[in-house]
Motif scaffolding. Structure first.
Motif, PDB file in Angstrom:
ATOM      1  N   ALA A 163      64.271  54.307  14.818  1.00  0.00           N
ATOM      2  CA  ALA A 163      65.817  54.702  15.932  1.00  0.00           C
ATOM      3  C   ALA A 163      65.115  54.923  17.211  1.00  0.00           C
ATOM      4  O   ALA A 163      66.532  54.639  17.873  1.00  0.00           O
ATOM      5  CB  ALA A 163      65.764  56.259  14.640  1.00  0.00           C
ATOM      6  N   LEU A 164      64.241  53.847  17.643  1.00  0.00           N
ATOM      7  CA  LEU A 164      64.458  53.753  19.386  1.00  0.00           C
ATOM      8  C   LEU A 164      65.772  52.731  19.468  1.00  0.00           C
ATOM      9  O   LEU A 164      65.715  52.946  20.561  1.00  0.00           O
ATOM     10  CB  LEU A 164      62.969  53.773  19.542  1.00  0.00           C
ATOM     11  CG  LEU A 164      62.297  54.764  19.173  1.00  0.00           C
ATOM     12  CD1 LEU A 164      60.951  53.404  19.872  1.00  0.00           C
ATOM     13  CD2 LEU A 164      62.228  55.721  20.997  1.00  0.00           C
ATOM     14  N   GLU A 165      65.534  51.954  19.401  1.00  0.00           N
ATOM     15  CA  GLU A 165      66.952  51.136  18.923  1.00  0.00           C
ATOM     16  C   GLU A 165      67.611  50.560  18.034  1.00  0.00           C
ATOM     17  O   GLU A 165      67.777  51.978  16.775  1.00  0.00           O
ATOM     18  CB  GLU A 165      66.094  49.210  19.444  1.00  0.00           C
ATOM     19  CG  GLU A 165      65.054  49.533  20.372  1.00  0.00           C
ATOM     20  CD  GLU A 165      65.364  47.727  20.679  1.00  0.00           C
ATOM     21  OE1 GLU A 165      65.630  46.655  19.881  1.00  0.00           O
ATOM     22  OE2 GLU A 165      64.862  47.588  21.730  1.00  0.00           O
ATOM     23  N   ASN A 166      69.208  50.233  17.926  1.00  0.00           N
ATOM     24  CA  ASN A 166      69.845  50.677  17.080  1.00  0.00           C
ATOM     25  C   ASN A 166      69.150  49.902  15.491  1.00  0.00           C
ATOM     26  O   ASN A 166      68.501  48.810  15.019  1.00  0.00           O
ATOM     27  CB  ASN A 166      70.949  49.862  17.305  1.00  0.00           C
ATOM     28  CG  ASN A 166      72.173  49.479  15.844  1.00  0.00           C
ATOM     29  OD1 ASN A 166      72.336  50.798  15.633  1.00  0.00           O
ATOM     30  ND2 ASN A 166      73.225  48.778  16.383  1.00  0.00           N
ATOM     31  N   ALA A 168      70.670  49.609  13.138  1.00  0.00           N
ATOM     32  CA  ALA A 168      71.813  49.023  11.595  1.00  0.00           C
ATOM     33  C   ALA A 168      70.789  47.850  11.043  1.00  0.00           C
ATOM     34  O   ALA A 168      71.184  48.165   9.850  1.00  0.00           O
ATOM     35  CB  ALA A 168      72.727  48.359  12.814  1.00  0.00           C
ATOM     36  N   PRO A 169      70.008  47.007  11.469  1.00  0.00           N
ATOM     37  CA  PRO A 169      69.661  46.518  10.685  1.00  0.00           C
ATOM     38  C   PRO A 169      68.433  46.884   9.698  1.00  0.00           C
ATOM     39  O   PRO A 169      68.272  45.986   8.087  1.00  0.00           O
ATOM     40  CB  PRO A 169      68.803  45.292  11.683  1.00  0.00           C
ATOM     41  CG  PRO A 169      69.195  45.664  12.466  1.00  0.00           C
ATOM     42  CD  PRO A 169      69.585  46.893  13.459  1.00  0.00           C
ATOM     43  N   TYR A 170      68.397  48.030   9.397  1.00  0.00           N
ATOM     44  CA  TYR A 170      67.583  48.918   8.186  1.00  0.00           C
ATOM     45  C   TYR A 170      68.273  49.583   7.182  1.00  0.00           C
ATOM     46  O   TYR A 170      67.085  50.814   7.254  1.00  0.00           O
ATOM     47  CB  TYR A 170      65.918  49.430   8.915  1.00  0.00           C
ATOM     48  CG  TYR A 170      65.941  47.920   9.832  1.00  0.00           C
ATOM     49  CD1 TYR A 170      64.824  46.843   9.956  1.00  0.00           C
ATOM     50  CD2 TYR A 170      65.374  48.365  11.624  1.00  0.00           C
ATOM     51  CE1 TYR A 170      63.877  45.890  10.146  1.00  0.00           C
ATOM     52  CE2 TYR A 170      65.240  47.619  12.375  1.00  0.00           C
ATOM     53  CZ  TYR A 170      64.887  46.185  11.734  1.00  0.00           C
ATOM     54  OH  TYR A 170      64.454  45.471  12.950  1.00  0.00           O
ATOM     55  N   SER A 171      69.254  49.725   7.565  1.00  0.00           N
ATOM     56  CA  SER A 171      70.333  51.365   7.507  1.00  0.00           C
ATOM     57  C   SER A 171      69.925  50.947   5.563  1.00  0.00           C
ATOM     58  O   SER A 171      69.947  52.083   5.544  1.00  0.00           O
ATOM     59  CB  SER A 171      71.591  50.307   7.625  1.00  0.00           C
ATOM     60  OG  SER A 171      71.814  49.517   7.069  1.00  0.00           O
ATOM     61  N   GLU A 172      69.963  49.671   5.071  1.00  0.00           N
ATOM     62  CA  GLU A 172      69.836  49.947   3.882  1.00  0.00           C
ATOM     63  C   GLU A 172      68.728  50.392   2.720  1.00  0.00           C
ATOM     64  O   GLU A 172      68.714  51.703   2.205  1.00  0.00           O
ATOM     65  CB  GLU A 172      70.081  48.778   3.074  1.00  0.00           C
ATOM     66  CG  GLU A 172      71.511  47.635   3.015  1.00  0.00           C
ATOM     67  CD  GLU A 172      72.667  48.769   2.478  1.00  0.00           C
ATOM     68  OE1 GLU A 172      72.024  49.685   1.491  1.00  0.00           O
ATOM     69  OE2 GLU A 172      73.787  49.606   3.391  1.00  0.00           O
ATOM     70  N   LEU A 194      69.503  57.143  10.592  1.00  0.00           N
ATOM     71  CA  LEU A 194      71.508  56.323  10.493  1.00  0.00           C
ATOM     72  C   LEU A 194      71.864  56.468  11.051  1.00  0.00           C
ATOM     73  O   LEU A 194      73.207  56.166  11.343  1.00  0.00           O
ATOM     74  CB  LEU A 194      71.379  57.045   9.362  1.00  0.00           C
ATOM     75  CG  LEU A 194      70.431  56.235   7.748  1.00  0.00           C
ATOM     76  CD1 LEU A 194      70.752  57.049   6.509  1.00  0.00           C
ATOM     77  CD2 LEU A 194      71.177  55.058   7.865  1.00  0.00           C
ATOM     78  N   GLY A 195      72.071  58.035  11.840  1.00  0.00           N
ATOM     79  CA  GLY A 195      72.662  58.846  12.765  1.00  0.00           C
ATOM     80  C   GLY A 195      73.061  57.792  13.928  1.00  0.00           C
ATOM     81  O   GLY A 195      74.172  58.670  14.583  1.00  0.00           O
ATOM     82  N   ALA A 196      71.615  57.403  14.438  1.00  0.00           N
ATOM     83  CA  ALA A 196      71.659  56.697  15.834  1.00  0.00           C
ATOM     84  C   ALA A 196      72.637  55.413  15.568  1.00  0.00           C
ATOM     85  O   ALA A 196      72.437  54.539  16.336  1.00  0.00           O
ATOM     86  CB  ALA A 196      70.146  56.399  16.375  1.00  0.00           C
ATOM     87  N   ILE A 197      73.205  54.756  14.589  1.00  0.00           N
ATOM     88  CA  ILE A 197      73.703  53.304  14.060  1.00  0.00           C
ATOM     89  C   ILE A 197      75.412  54.302  14.830  1.00  0.00           C
ATOM     90  O   ILE A 197      75.474  54.544  14.341  1.00  0.00           O
ATOM     91  CB  ILE A 197      73.557  52.981  13.154  1.00  0.00           C
ATOM     92  CG1 ILE A 197      72.298  52.788  12.530  1.00  0.00           C
ATOM     93  CG2 ILE A 197      75.026  52.385  12.307  1.00  0.00           C
ATOM     94  CD1 ILE A 197      72.006  52.357  10.597  1.00  0.00           C
TER      95      ILE A 197
END
Length: 202
Positions: A163-166, A168-172, A194-197
């Protein structure tokens, strides 16, 4: 002075006269450091925070290297935590050389949760290195986060790293960690990631 270092007023006296001798003062307290004395931990954090707030990046880099490369001592984590606190108050801190990569490697390789967490706090304020190594670091973090053989602490820390960066690529993969089969700390860390996306449709 260090005979009375448990006294808060003595700590203030030590710090108030330490502007020009801050590094020697830090070395003195590190040499006599005892984890059983809470005042030692507090003073190391205060001194290193002072250094993080106002010292040149080269000196800060030297202390980060000292905190990471010195064979694990009880003062490593307080030193790194204090530097993170001090740097966080600066507007434009530019990390020196391979400082960020050094912190990433220490984050993954340390077997001491306190040092790993301190490196994470530093990475939050100095940022991740802008290189291809980031992709490998995030893949490693994801592998640890989803590996049931890893300790709960290591898995939780790995999720926070993602979560240090977006993330999103690992959301699943993160969504799969929000499961009743997982420990509560793992689920909470995944929800936070997930909330950091930025996208609201996760």
């Amino acid at each position: 002075m260090f005979d009375n270092i448990k006294d808060e007023w003595m700590q203030l006296a030590a710090l108030s006269g330490a502007v020009k001798t801050i590094n020697p003062l830090l070395n003195t307290i590190l040499d006599s450091f005892e984890i059983e004395i809470p005042a030692h931990t507090l003073l190391v954090k205060k001194i290193s925070a002072m250094i993080g707030r106002s010292s040149p990046p080269n000196l800060i880099h030297q202390l980060i290297e000292k905190g990471i490369n010195t064979k694990e001592r009880e003062w490593n984590a307080p030193l790194l935590y204090g530097l993170a606190q001090g740097i966080s108050s600066r507007k434009n801190y530019l990390p020196v050389g391979s400082e960020q990569l050094l912190l990433v490697n220490a984050f993954f390789n340390s077997n001491t949760p306190e040092i790993q967490n301190a490196c994470f706090e530093l990475l939050k304020v100095v940022g991740l290195p802008k290189s291809r190594s980031n992709t490998a670091a995030f893949k490693k973090a994801l592998d640890i986060a989803t590996d049931l053989r890893q300790t709960e602490n290591k898995r939780t820390a790995a999720i926070h790293f993602i979560a240090l960066e977006n993330p999103a690529p690992y959301s699943e993969q993160l969504k799969k960690l929000v499961s009743p089969n997982e420990r509560l700390s793992i689920q909470m860390a995944a929800v936070q990631a997930l909330g950091a996306i930025p996208d609201t449709t996760i």
